[in-house]
Design a protein around this motif. Structure first.
Motif: not given
Length: 143
Positions: A15-22, A46-49, A52-59, A75-83
């Protein structure tokens, strides 16, 4: 320590690789009280950045209702750093609201080496304090 299946580990990295560069983000839910990550739930940034990441509040509301209905917890909350390296930023710490969750960061920065083309690290973040923990990747969970 975070114990996670190879399948879930690889899904988070993919997922991290697929969304890169966001930045990518998501949750791995598990049965309440077990601390066992089982259900992979990729979320839309939701930020498409790329910084920075942001979960959509409705989702996010939908996800928490679904987990409640299934007697699950994050149990796990994950996100990626691209730089940058896979280490929580001040913003990440300010958003860490699940004291029992493992906060996983994957860095998709190029050039970390062919043996380790990405960083996959886990942290506990409680009251603003960051504690890195070991990650054990297993082929299957023990019964």
């Amino acid at each position: 320590m975070l114990t996670i299946s190879r399948e879930l580990h690889d899904a988070i990295v993919a997922h991290a690789r697929a969304d890169h560069p966001d930045e990518a983000c998501g949750v791995v839910a598990g049965p309440a009280g077990t601390g066992r990550p089982e259900r992979f739930i990729p979320m839309l940034n939701a930020a498409r950045s790329p910084t920075f990441y942001e979960f959509d509040s409705g989702d996010l509301l939908k996800l928490y209702r679904e987990m409640d209905d299934r007697d699950e917890e994050p149990v796990v909350v994950y996100h990626s750093h691209t730089a940058t390296e896979a280490y929580p930023s001040r913003t990440d710490v300010s958003y860490a609201s699940e004291p029992f969750a493992h906060y996983v960061l994957v860095s998709t920065v190029e050039g970390t080496g062919p043996e380790d083309p990405f960083q996959f690290r886990s942290f506990r973040i409680v009251d603003g304090e960051i504690t890195e923990e070991d990650v054990q990747v297993v082929e299957a969970y023990e019964a």
